[in-house]
Write an enzyme that holds these catalytic residues in place. Structure first.
Site, short mmCIF file in Angstrom:
data_model
loop_
_atom_site.label_atom_id
_atom_site.label_comp_id
_atom_site.label_asym_id
_atom_site.label_seq_id
_atom_site.Cartn_x
_atom_site.Cartn_y
_atom_site.Cartn_z
N ASP A 172 11.83 28.90 6.93
CA ASP A 172 11.47 30.32 7.17
C ASP A 172 10.54 30.73 6.02
O ASP A 172 11.00 31.13 4.96
CB ASP A 172 12.75 31.17 7.17
CG ASP A 172 12.45 32.63 7.40
OD1 ASP A 172 11.41 32.96 8.02
OD2 ASP A 172 13.24 33.48 6.95
N GLU A 194 9.39 28.79 12.48
CA GLU A 194 9.26 29.86 13.46
C GLU A 194 7.80 30.31 13.54
O GLU A 194 7.09 30.31 12.54
CB GLU A 194 10.15 31.05 13.07
CG GLU A 194 10.61 31.86 14.27
CD GLU A 194 11.69 32.88 13.93
OE1 GLU A 194 11.34 34.06 13.79
OE2 GLU A 194 12.88 32.49 13.82
N ASP A 199 17.34 34.33 4.78
CA ASP A 199 16.23 33.37 4.92
C ASP A 199 16.75 31.96 5.17
O ASP A 199 16.17 31.19 5.94
CB ASP A 199 15.35 33.37 3.66
CG ASP A 199 14.90 34.76 3.28
OD1 ASP A 199 13.87 35.22 3.78
OD2 ASP A 199 15.62 35.40 2.50
#
Lengths: 163, 163
Positions: B8, B68, B141
Site C-alpha cells: 500500500d 492497489e 496501511d
C-alpha cells in the site's frame, strides 16, 4: 562550466534538455525525449524510463537537474500517470547524486520570460532566443524540459547557489 | 509455497504484508510499514523507500507482488505524492523480477470479503480471520497491504495462474 539537466516527466514521453552556462551565455548541449511503448505494462515502462534516464546522465554527466512541480490536473488519471513517472525520475536523479531543483510552472515562466503570465508560445520563443537556436525545439516536452533547465540556470546565477 | 508481497504505497508510509498459501490455507509471514522522515526532500525520501523495499524483497524472496490501483482522490496533492511513491514501488518490484498484480479497491473487497460493498472494518476483520491472526493488523496501511496480498492469492487460486 556547469551542465543542468531539465526534465518534463511522463510515462509515454519524458522530455529532456541539457543546458550549459558559459559566463552569462547559455548553450544547448542536447534535447529530446525518452519514450516508452504504449500497451506495455506500467512497471516495465517505468523500468525502461529509469534505465534510459540513467544512460542519459552517464552520457552527459550533468551537475544538477531541474524538474517542474506538479499541481492540479484536469484529469486525475493523467496526474497519477505523470506522478508515477516523476517519482522514478526523481529517484534516478537522487541516485546519481545530482542536486535537484523543483520549480512551479509560474517560476519557470518568470525564470525564462521574466513574466509569470507568459503563454506556452512565449516561453518556447524565449527558449529559442536564450539558447541561440535556429528554431523552437520540438516536441513540446523537450522545449518544456529546456525551459525548466534555463529557469534553474538563472536562479543559480541570481542566488549564487543551488536551490 | 508461493509468497505474495502486498503493498500500500505512500511517501511517508508504505504498508507491506507477506502472505503465503499452503494448500488452501493462507499464512501471514510478516507485515509492517516502510517509513520516510517528513521534512526530508522528496527525492531522498523516494530513494529511502526504494532501498527499504529492495531490502524487504531480498529478505523474504516473494514470487509475486500485488498493489492497489489508484483512482480518484479528493486531494490531488495527496494523489500526486502517493503516485510518486507508487512509481518507485513498481520500479523496485519490476527490477526484482516479480510478477505484479494490480487490483482496484472493488476487486480487493470482493477478493477478501466476497462483497464489493464491504467497508474498511469488514475488510480488516476478514484479513484477521483468513490469516488466523489474534487481532486486526496495525496500522491500517499494513492491513491494507495484507488485504491486497490476500486478493492476489485468491485470484491466482481461482484462475490457476498469475494475473
Amino acid at each position: 562550466m556547469s551542465t543542468v539537466l531539465g526534465l518534463d516527466p511522463g510515462t509515454a514521453t519524458t522530455g529532456y534538455g541539457l543546458v550549459q552556462a558559459r559566463g552569462s551565455q547559455l548553450h544547448c548541449i542536447a534535447y529530446g525525449t525518452l519514450n516508452t511503448p504504449a500497451k506495455t505494462p506500467m512497471p516495465e515502462r517505468l523500468a525502461m524510463l529509469f534505465a534510459e534516464l540513467k544512460t542519459l546522465i552517464t552520457q552527459y554527466q550533468p551537475e544538477s537537474a531541474a524538474v517542474e512541480q506538479l499541481f492540479f490536473y484536469r484529469n486525475v488519471t493523467t496526474a497519477i500517470s505523470v506522478a508515477q513517472a516523476r517519482g522514478v525520475v526523481l529517484l534516478a536523479l537522487q541516485q546519481a547524486g545530482l542536486s535537484i531543483g523543483e520549480y512551479t510552472p509560474l517560476q519557470v515562466k518568470q525564470g525564462v520570460v521574466g513574466y509569470g503570465g507568459a503563454d506556452k508560445k512565449q516561453v518556447q520563443q524565449m527558449v529559442k532566443v536564450l539558447l541561440g537556436l535556429n528554431e523552437i525545439p520540438k516536441p513540446d516536452d523537450a522545449a518544456d524540459a529546456l525551459a525548466v533547465a534555463i529557469c534553474h540556470s538563472h536562479s543559480r546565477e541570481s542566488y549564487g547557489g543551488l536551490v
